[in-house]
Design an enzyme around this catalytic site. Structure first.
Site, short mmCIF file in Angstrom:
data_model
loop_
_atom_site.label_atom_id
_atom_site.label_comp_id
_atom_site.label_asym_id
_atom_site.label_seq_id
_atom_site.Cartn_x
_atom_site.Cartn_y
_atom_site.Cartn_z
CG HIS A 127 -3.60 -10.45 3.34
ND1 HIS A 127 -4.88 -10.87 3.50
CD2 HIS A 127 -3.67 -9.21 2.82
CE1 HIS A 127 -5.71 -9.92 3.08
NE2 HIS A 127 -5.00 -8.90 2.66
CG ASP B 211 -1.13 -6.40 3.85
OD1 ASP B 211 -1.39 -5.37 3.19
OD2 ASP B 211 -1.97 -6.96 4.58
CG ASN C 256 -8.43 -6.99 8.10
OD1 ASN C 256 -8.54 -8.22 8.05
ND2 ASN C 256 -9.38 -6.18 7.66
CG HIS D 122 -8.95 -8.50 2.08
ND1 HIS D 122 -7.96 -7.78 2.70
CD2 HIS D 122 -9.88 -8.72 3.04
CE1 HIS D 122 -8.29 -7.59 3.98
NE2 HIS D 122 -9.44 -8.14 4.21
CG ASP E 94 -5.84 -5.66 -0.03
OD1 ASP E 94 -6.17 -6.69 0.58
OD2 ASP E 94 -4.98 -4.88 0.38
CG HIS F 229 -1.81 -1.19 1.31
ND1 HIS F 229 -3.09 -1.17 0.82
CD2 HIS F 229 -1.61 -2.45 1.78
CE1 HIS F 229 -3.66 -2.36 0.99
NE2 HIS F 229 -2.77 -3.16 1.58
CG LEU F 230 3.35 1.95 -2.84
CD1 LEU F 230 4.10 2.11 -4.15
CD2 LEU F 230 4.33 1.65 -1.70
NE ARG F 231 -1.45 3.38 3.79
CZ ARG F 231 -2.23 2.33 3.98
NH1 ARG F 231 -3.24 2.06 3.16
NH2 ARG F 231 -2.04 1.53 5.03
CG ASN G 29 -6.58 -0.19 0.02
OD1 ASN G 29 -5.45 -0.07 -0.48
ND2 ASN G 29 -6.75 -0.61 1.25
ZN LIG Z 1 -5.80 -7.15 2.26
#
Ligand SMILES: [Zn+2]
Lengths: 433, 320
Positions: free
Chosen positions: A237, A310, A283, A184, A157, A67-69, A99
Site C-alpha cells: 500500500h 487492503d 492507514n 508496511h 502488516d 484482512h479476513l479477521r 495481524n
Molecule cells: Zn498495512
C-alpha cells in the site's frame, strides 16, 4: 463439478502472458484449462456451456493484501464471508494478512486456516505469516516451519519493523525459505497518533496528521536493506509521491523491489475526508492531490507492479464514532475491479494492463499459480462485464462489514462470474450462490 | 428582527457555515441581548419551556457557565451532562450518548468534546440544533464570535483591521475559528507561534500570513489575540519551557509597542500570567479580557435564540 467439462463460448480473452486479446472458446476439464480455441470451434455437446456474450474472460484476479479477521474478530469478517466477498469481486485468490488475534505466527495456525478455507465456497486462501513473533518486531518467527505449513509470505502488516538489524535478518532469512517479505512502511514517531494525511485538510479539521515522509523514510530504510542484502522485498500500500520516487530509483539500481497501491489511493484524496467520514480513514491515509497524480503516473510507467485492496473490514462499533476513535481500514474486494477498470480508461491503458495489475503480476510476485489461462493452468477465471454501469450498493456486499469509502459511487464494469479450479464460486445471475 | 431573509443552518459547527452578513447578524443580535444583561431583571421569556442540554465531555467551567447563564436568561431549562460521574466514564460511546440525549427530546444541545468532529457527528443524528462549544483542535465558534463582538465594540468595525494571533496555533480551535471569522469579515490576520506549534497550509487554507517570531506579526496590529499555552501538556516537549516561551513569544510592553497605539489585547482565558502575557500587559487599559466574558453570554444567547427559533420555523410540527 470439477469432473464436468465446461465450455466458455465466444469470450474476449485478455491474457497478456499468452499475448491474447481476442474472441475464443475455452474448454475446462478436470478443473484446469484444457484448450483455448481462437477458431471458436469447441462444441458444446454434453458439456456445460457458458455463453460469454460481450463479457471478457480474465485470468482469475489475485489480491495479495486482505484482512479476513479470522481468528479473533469474526464479527467483522471470517474466512467464509471474506472469501465469498472476494469471489463476488472477481478474485480467485487472496493473501490474508497475519495481524489477527492471536497473530498468525505459528505453523499450526497456518495449517488450520488453510484447511478450513478448502471447504469453503469462494476464492482460494493464501496465508501470510507474521515476520516477527507476535508482530513485535523483535524475534523472527520460524520461517521454514511456516513455509512447510503453507505460508507464502511474511509481514508484520499494520506495523513497521523498527529495528533495522532485525529487518536485515528478516530479508535474508525470508529469501532462504522462499517467502516474500512484505513491508508496511511507516516510521512510528512521525506517524504517532496520526489520524489523516498531514496537510491542509488535517489543519482544517483539527486532526493530528501523519506526514507522507513517515512512509518515505521507512521505504528508504527497507530498500536500502534489500540492496545491502541483495534480496527481494515487496512494499505494500504505497501512498505517496516521494516513496514512489525512491522505489523507482532502487528499481533502476537493480534492487528486486516490487510494490502495490490500493484503489482508494488512486481514486480519493484527503479532501474526501472533509466531514469526518470514518469510512475514509485508513492507514496509510488518503494523501494529497499531488500524491494521487504520482500514483497514477506510477501505474502507467510500471513503478507500481500491482493493485491490492487492503480489504480491512470493521463493524459499526469501530466506525460509527468520533473520528479519532475510529479504526483504520476500508473494505474493497467488491469494488477493486470496477475501480481499476475505470483507472486504466482514465490513463488510456489497454485491458492487458488491468490483468497485469490484478492477476498476472500478483501471481508472479507471490510465486503462486494463476495469472494466465494458458492450457494446463488451473481454471481460475473471471468473467467481466465491461458495460455494467451503476451505483455501488454496499448493502449487497458479501462481506460482514460495510465500511466502504465508495458507497453510492458509480461503478463501471463488474465481475459476473468467478470460477476457482473449474468450480463456479460466484455467479451474478444466482445471488444465492 | 432584521436579517429575516437569511437562512440559518440547523447546527452551529464552525464559522465557515456563514457569510459576512450572517456573522454581522449574529453580532447585532448579541448586542441586543447584551442590553438584557444590563437590566435589573436579566431575563427574557424567549425560550420559556425549552430544554437546553449542556453536554460537556471535556471540562470547561467557563464556557459551560457562560452557556448556562445564556440559556437561563432566555428562560430555558438546562440540564448539564458531564463525562465524569455519568455513564460516559463507564465507556458509553458517543452514539449511545446521542441516543440518550435524543430520548430527552431537547430543544438544543450544547456540546464540548475533546474529539474534533464530535458536534458534527451529533448534529447529523439529532433533530434539535447542536451548538459547538469547542471540539478538539477543530472549532470554537462562540469564542470566535465573542472575540469579533469585542473587537467591533471597541474599534467600530472588523473590516480592514489587522489582527495578530499568537501562541499554540496547532492545538487551538480558538485560532481556527477566529481565522475564519476575521477573514470572512474582511480583517487581515497574521498568526505566529513556535514552529512546533504550527500546522501546514495555514496560508492557503485561511488566507493568513504566518510568522515564527511575534514581532512581524504584531507590527501595526489593531488587535492581538494571545492563546493559552497548555504547559502541563507541552512543557519540555513542543517547547523547552515556560521561561523560554515567554522570552520569545510572551507579550510584554516592548512587543506590544510594535502594534498600533491602543491595540486591543484579547485572550480566551484562563491566562498563564508571566507566560503568554506579563502582568503589566494583562492590566493595561487595552486589555479587554473581562469584556470578552460579558460578551460571551450575549453571543450565546443570540445563537441559542437564532437556532432554536430557526428550527421551529423549519419544522413547525416539532414546536407544537
Ligand atoms: Zn498495512
Amino acid at each position: 463439478m470439477t469432473g464436468q467439462q465446461i465450455v466458455i463460448k465466444n469470450a474476449r480473452i485478455i491474457d497478456p502472458a499468452q499475448g491474447l486479446d481476442q474472441k475464443v472458446d475455452a474448454l475446462i476439464e478436470g478443473g484446469r484449462i484444457a484448450r483455448i480455441d481462437p477458431g471458436l470451434g469447441i462444441p458444446g455437446d454434453g458439456r456445460k456451456v457458458i455463453e460469454a456474450g460481450d463479457r471478457w474472460l480474465l485470468p482469475g484476479l489475485i489480491d495479495i493484501h486482505v484482512h479476513l479477521r479470522e481468528p479473533g474478530h469474526e464479527y467483522k469478517e471470517d474466512l467464509a464471508s471474506g472469501l465469498a466477498a472476494a469471489a463476488a469481486g472477481g478474485f480467485t485468490s487472496v493473501l490474508a494478512m497475519p495481524n489477527t488475534s492471536p497473530p498468525v505466527d505459528r505453523a499450526e495456525l497456518i495449517g488450520s486456516l488453510l484447511s478450513k478455507a478448502k471447504g469453503l465456497k469462494g476464492a482460494r486462501l493464501y496465508q501470510s505469516a507474521a515476520m516477527t513473533r507476535g508482530l513485535k518486531g523483535e524475534e523472527l518467527t520460524e520461517y521454514n516451519e511456516l513455509k512447510l505449513a503453507g505460508a507464502v509470505a511474511v509481514t508484520d502488516d499494520g506495523r513497521w519493523v523498527t529495528d533495522s538489524a532485525v529487518m536485515r535478518r528478516v530479508l535474508c532469512y525470508a529469501q532462504v525459505c522462499g517467502l516474500l517479505p512484505i513491508t508496511h512502511a511507516q516510521e512510528g514517531a512521525l506517524s504517532k497518533d496520526g489520524q489523516i494525511h498531514e496537510g491542509r485538510v488535517s489543519t482544517r479539521l483539527g486532526l493530528r496528521g501523519f506526514p507522507a515522509e513517515a512512509e518515505s523514510i521507512a521505504v528508504y530504510r527497507d530498500l536500502a536493506l534489500a540492496r545491502l542484502t541483495d534480496t527481494p522485498i515487496h512494499v505494500c500500500h504505497v501512498s505517496s509521491e516521494l516513496s514512489l520516487e525512491l522505489i523507482r530509483k532502487f528499481k533502476s539500481l537493480g534492487v528486486r523491489v516490487t510494490c502495490e497501491t490500493a484503489p482508494h489511493y488512486l481514486h480519493l484524496t484527503d479532501e474526501d475526508v472533509a466531514g469526518y467520514d470514518t469510512d475514509k480513514k485508513m492507514n496509510p491515509p488518503l494523501r494529497a492531490k499531488a500524491d494521487q497524480k504520482a500514483l497514477r503516473e506510477a501505474v502507467k510507467d510500471g513503478t507500481i507492479d500491482l493493485i491490492a485492496t487492503d480489504h480491512a473490514p470493521h463493524s459499526v462499533l469501530e466506525k460509527e464514532c468520533e473520528f479519532m476513535e475510529a479504526a483504520f481500514g476500508v473494505i474493497g474486494l467488491e469494488t477493486a475491479l470496477s475501480l481499476t477498470y475505470e483507472l486504466i480508461q482514465d490513463l488510456g491503458l489497454g485491458p492487458a494492463k488491468l490483468v497485469e495489475l490484478l492477476s498476472l503480476n500478483p501471481a508472479k510476485i507471490l510465486g503462486i499459480p494463476g495469472g494466465t489461462l494458458a492450457p494446463g493452468s488451473p481454471a481460475d477465471l473471471t468473467l467481466f462485464d465491461p458495460d455494467h454501469n451503476g451505483p455501488y450498493d454496499v448493502n449487497t456486499s458479501k462481506s460482514k462489514s460495510r465500511n466502504s469509502p465508495f458507497k453510492g459511487r458509480n461503478l463501471k464494469g463488474k465481475a459476473v462470474l468467478t470460477m476457482v479450479g473449474g468450480e463456479i464460486v460466484f455467479d451474478a445471475q444466482e445471488p444465492t450462490i | 428582527m432584521a436579517y429575516e431573509h437569511l437562512s440559518w443552518p440547523k447546527d452551529l459547527i464552525d464559522l465557515d457555515q456563514f457569510t459576512a452578513e450572517h456573522l454581522l447578524a449574529i453580532l447585532d443580535s448579541a448586542e441586543n441581548f447584551k442590553e438584557v444583561s444590563e437590566r435589573e431583571i436579566k431575563k427574557v421569556p424567549t425560550l420559556r419551556g425549552k430544554l437546553v442540554v449542556l453536554f460537556f465531555h471535556e471540562n470547561s467551567t467557563r464556557t459551560r457557565l457562560s452557556f448556562e447563564v445564556a440559556a437561563k436568561r432566555l428562560s430555558a431549562d438546562t440540564i448539564a451532562l458531564s463525562a465524569s460521574g455519568s455513564s460516559m466514564s463507564k465507556g458509553e460511546t458517543l452514539l449511545d450518548t446521542a441516543r440518550n440525549i435524543m430520548a430527552m427530546n431537547p430543544d438544543a444541545l450544547v456540546i464540548r468534546h475533546s474529539a474534533s468532529g464530535a458536534p458534527l457527528f451529533l448534529g447529523e443524528r439529532l433533530a434539535c440544533p447542536v451548538l459547538n462549544a469547542g471540539d478538539g483542535a477543530h472549532a470554537h465558534p462562540t469564542q470566535a464570535l465573542l472575540d469579533l463582538m469585542t473587537i467591533r465594540q471597541k474599534l467600530g468595525r472588523i473590516d480592514g483591521l489587522k489582527v495578530a494571533i499568537i501562541g499554540d496555533i496547532a492545538h487551538s480551535r480558538v485560532a481556527r475559528s477566529n481565522m475564519i471569522g476575521l477573514r470572512t469579515l474582511g480583517a487581515s490576520v497574521s498568526v505566529c507561534g513556535p514552529p512546533s506549534m504550527m500546522v501546514m497550509g495555514l496560508r492557503e487554507e485561511y488566507g493568513v500570513s504566518v510568522h515564527s517570531r511575534p514581532e512581524p506579526a504584531l507590527e501595526g496590529a489593531d488587535a492581538v489575540i494571545m492563546l493559552r499555552i497548555q504547559l502541563e501538556r507541552q512543557s519540555g516537549r513542543l517547547f523547552p519551557g515556560a521561561r523560554e516561551y515567554a522570552s520569545v513569544y510572551g507579550l510584554n510592553a516592548e512587543r506590544l509597542a510594535l502594534a498600533k497605539p491602543g491595540c486591543l489585547l484579547l485572550h480566551p482565558g484562563p491566562v498563564n500570567q508571566g507566560v503568554e502575557l506579563t502582568p503589566e500587559v494583562y492590566d493595561c487599559p487595552q486589555s479587554v479580557i473581562l469584556e470578552q466574558v460579558t460578551n460571551g453570554v450575549a453571543i450565546r444567547m443570540a445563537l441559542l435564540y437564532l437556532l432554536v427559533d430557526n428550527s421551529e420555523r423549519r419544522n413547525p410540527a416539532a414546536a407544537a
